[in-house]
Design an enzyme around this catalytic site. Structure first.
Site, PDB file in Angstrom:
ATOM      1  N   LEU A  46       0.840  -1.198   0.000  1.00 49.01           N
ATOM      2  CA  LEU A  46       0.000   0.000   0.000  1.00 49.01           C
ATOM      3  C   LEU A  46       0.883   1.259   0.000  1.00 49.01           C
ATOM      4  O   LEU A  46       0.720   2.147  -0.831  1.00 49.01           O
ATOM      5  CB  LEU A  46      -0.924  -0.003   1.239  1.00 49.01           C
ATOM      6  CG  LEU A  46      -1.860   1.198   1.386  1.00 49.01           C
ATOM      7  CD1 LEU A  46      -2.887   1.236   0.246  1.00 49.01           C
ATOM      8  CD2 LEU A  46      -2.594   1.161   2.734  1.00 49.01           C
ATOM      9  N   THR A  47       1.852   1.305   0.924  1.00 47.73           N
ATOM     10  CA  THR A  47       2.684   2.501   1.106  1.00 47.73           C
ATOM     11  C   THR A  47       3.583   2.758  -0.106  1.00 47.73           C
ATOM     12  O   THR A  47       4.179   1.826  -0.651  1.00 47.73           O
ATOM     13  CB  THR A  47       3.571   2.307   2.357  1.00 47.73           C
ATOM     14  OG1 THR A  47       2.727   1.978   3.462  1.00 47.73           O
ATOM     15  CG2 THR A  47       4.378   3.554   2.671  1.00 47.73           C
TER      16      THR A  47
ATOM     17  N   TRP B  50       8.710  -0.020   1.977  1.00 44.60           N
ATOM     18  CA  TRP B  50       8.483  -0.501   3.352  1.00 44.60           C
ATOM     19  C   TRP B  50       7.548  -1.704   3.388  1.00 44.60           C
ATOM     20  O   TRP B  50       6.629  -1.735   4.209  1.00 44.60           O
ATOM     21  CB  TRP B  50       7.889   0.602   4.241  1.00 44.60           C
ATOM     22  CG  TRP B  50       8.751   1.770   4.486  1.00 44.60           C
ATOM     23  CD1 TRP B  50       8.489   3.058   4.133  1.00 44.60           C
ATOM     24  CD2 TRP B  50      10.009   1.782   5.165  1.00 44.60           C
ATOM     25  NE1 TRP B  50       9.513   3.871   4.534  1.00 44.60           N
ATOM     26  CE2 TRP B  50      10.462   3.110   5.172  1.00 44.60           C
ATOM     27  CE3 TRP B  50      10.811   0.796   5.758  1.00 44.60           C
ATOM     28  CZ2 TRP B  50      11.668   3.496   5.745  1.00 44.60           C
ATOM     29  CZ3 TRP B  50      12.011   1.168   6.334  1.00 44.60           C
ATOM     30  CH2 TRP B  50      12.419   2.500   6.319  1.00 44.60           C
TER      31      TRP B  50
ATOM     32  N   SER C  73       1.250   7.942   5.353  1.00 42.70           N
ATOM     33  CA  SER C  73       0.029   8.149   6.147  1.00 42.70           C
ATOM     34  C   SER C  73      -1.161   8.492   5.259  1.00 42.70           C
ATOM     35  O   SER C  73      -2.306   8.323   5.665  1.00 42.70           O
ATOM     36  CB  SER C  73       0.249   9.291   7.148  1.00 42.70           C
ATOM     37  OG  SER C  73       1.262   8.946   8.045  1.00 42.70           O
TER      38      SER C  73
ATOM     39  N   GLU D  71       1.100   0.375  10.095  1.00 39.91           N
ATOM     40  CA  GLU D  71      -0.348   0.176  10.289  1.00 39.91           C
ATOM     41  C   GLU D  71      -1.017   1.441  10.829  1.00 39.91           C
ATOM     42  O   GLU D  71      -1.973   1.372  11.591  1.00 39.91           O
ATOM     43  CB  GLU D  71      -0.613  -0.982  11.268  1.00 39.91           C
ATOM     44  CG  GLU D  71      -0.115  -2.310  10.806  1.00 39.91           C
ATOM     45  CD  GLU D  71      -1.042  -2.951   9.807  1.00 39.91           C
ATOM     46  OE1 GLU D  71      -2.050  -2.335   9.460  1.00 39.91           O
ATOM     47  OE2 GLU D  71      -0.719  -4.056   9.365  1.00 39.91           O
TER      48      GLU D  71
END
Ligand code: TGC
Ligand code: FAD
Length: 393
Positions: free
Chosen positions: A139-140, A170, A146, A372
């Site tokens: 996702l990141t 990451w 964030s 997370e």
């Protein structure tokens, strides 16, 4: 004493009484697994920055992956308290080991089960459950951590297939992963989940070097350079940012239990050390300042246990909100970090060595309090829940 001491669990409010026999059996079997397979080796793996790939099959054989996934796909068909107890025990061993299992269960198996086609479920879930294959979750991105909704990874429709371009950063497990659940935007700027397989042309997963935290877990990038994605590799049943965030809810829930495992390990070590170590002619446990630290640790562990038990019940009844999960993840990771620091102080100079687990746990928790959703992002999720006003943008 040191790392191979016998761990004594913490249960001041007799929470065992409200666990079912099955939940206790599962907890005890993972506790044995950790004592046998992880604790004797973890300091060496951590020091050498080594991810023991063989642990994946061992976890699979022990029923650690996909505990809440339907049994017809090889999952455990268990409730959320059982899942939480598994995470608690694994993280007592090491946050990196819990990370491997969190990603496989909540971030790879969950989206395939919840958003995937029947063919995808049959193809991937049994192999992920048994540990025959390992997954990761992308996702990141380098410029969107964030704020994942800003992602720039792109999926272009070419008729019979898609083309994927972009990169992720990451990513836990990525250098060894056989499949990656990747989130990218299509031409309508809608976020879609994609199953990318190792070996697809134009796809690579280089390792991230220099980590001082989670050293027993592999972290890397995902790089997509015109990767051809068959249409059947798209998760068909949910899209939009809510899809990856729904997976994060499950993983964050597991972390809130995992943090209790770390806190219990540090408390157990500090209590035993303080009873044995003598200064000024008596055990340091007899000094009020040491007792204050131990009493506060026990208080926070007990509060966290009760919080997680209730949250598990809410998860099982489908009433848990994302903000409930944020509160638990945020609180429990914070108290675990404080307990690790206080426990380290109780060990004096000895506490900085790897004869004891606190420094490793502390370093690991610096990742856990960041991934997370960072500590402050969870605070803002709660602020939004309380006020109805989003402070993100
Ligand atoms: P926002 O406008 O609030 O929401 C966008 C859409 O998402 C829905 N939603 C959720 N759905 C399910 N579960 C949740 N927790 C959800 N939170 C929001 C929301 O209803 C909305 O849906 P729709 O249909 O209206 O579009 O989004 P925003 O852009 O303002 O950002 C919100 C924010 C900051 C809460 C979110 O982006 C966030 O949580 N940021 C933190 C990112 C993060 O946690 N990344 C984790 C990456 S994975 C990882 O770290 C794995 S480590 C694993 C390991 O090794 O153990
Ligand atoms: P940033 O978002 O740049 O944040 C930097 C700082 O700014 C933080 O303190 C943050 O709280 C603060 N901040 C940001 N926005 C706001 C705001 N609106 N208000 C106030 N403060 C704000 N990601 C994956 O997709 N998959 C994985 O498997 C995965 N594994 C990981 C493993 C490790 C070891 C680590 C360290 C990270 C992993 N991540 C993974 C990424 C992780 O989720 C992100 O690091 C995290 O979401 C934070 O993003 P960032 O690092 O870009 O920090």
């Amino acid at each position: 004493m040191g790392i191979n001491r016998d761990f004594e669990s913490v249960d001041f409010f007799n929470i065992d009484e409200i666990l079912t026999d099955e939940q206790k059996l599962i907890r005890n079997s993972v506790r044995d697994f950790v004592s046998r397979e992880i604790s004797p080796n973890i300091e060496e793996w951590f020091e050498n920055n080594h991810f023991p790939i063989e642990i994946v099959k061992k976890m699979g054989n022990s029923g650690i992956f996909g505990p809440t996934v339907n049994e017809k796909y090889g999952g455990g068909g268990l409730d959320y308290i059982s899942y939480g107890l598994i995470m608690q025990e694994l993280e007592r061993g090491d946050s990196g080991m819990r990370s491997t299992a969190s990603v496989q269960s909540s971030l790879v198996m969950y989206p395939i089960e919840a958003y995937g086609s029947e063919e995808q479920k049959k193809k991937y879930l049994p192999k992920l459950a048994s540990g025959e294959i390992l997954g990761c979750f992308g996702l990141t991105e380098p410029d969107y951590g964030s704020d994942p909704g800003g992602m720039v990874s792109k999926l272009k429709d070419e008729g019979n297939y898609y083309i994927l371009n972009g990169s992720k950063m990451w990513i836990s497990n990525s250098p060894e992963a056989d499949i990656a659940i990747v989130w990218a935007k299509d031409e309508n700027k809608r976020i879609k989940g994609i199953i990318v397989e190792k070996g697809m042309e134009g796809f690579s997963a280089p390792k991230t070097e220099g980590k001082l935290s989670l050293r027993s877990s592999l972290t890397g990038e995902l790089v997509f350079n015109n990767v051809k994605i068959p249409k059947e590799n798209i998760l068909p049943n949910k899209d939009g940012l809510g899809a990856p965030l729904g997976c994060l809810d499950k993983a964050r829930y597991g972390i809130s239990w995992g943090a209790i495992g770390v806190a219990m390990d540090c408390y157990d070590s500090a209590k035993k050390y303080s009873l044995e170590r003598k200064q000024f002619g008596k055990p340091i446990a007899s000094f009020q300042l040491i007792q204050k630290k131990l009493a506060e640790m026990l208080t926070e562990i007990t509060k966290a246990q009760l919080l997680c038990w209730r949250l598990g019940k809410l998860m099982d009844s489908g009433k848990a909100k994302s903000s409930h999960i944020s509160l638990a993840k945020r609180n429990n990771v914070e108290i675990a970090l404080k307990i690790a620091r206080d426990a380290r102080q109780i060990h004096g100079g000895m506490g900085i060595t790897n004869d004891f687990p606190m420094m490793r746990h502390m370093m690991n928790l610096e990742s856990v309090i960041t991934y997370e959703g960072t500590h402050d992002i969870h605070l803002l999720i709660l602020g939004n829940e309380i006020t109805g006003i989003s402070a993100f943008s």
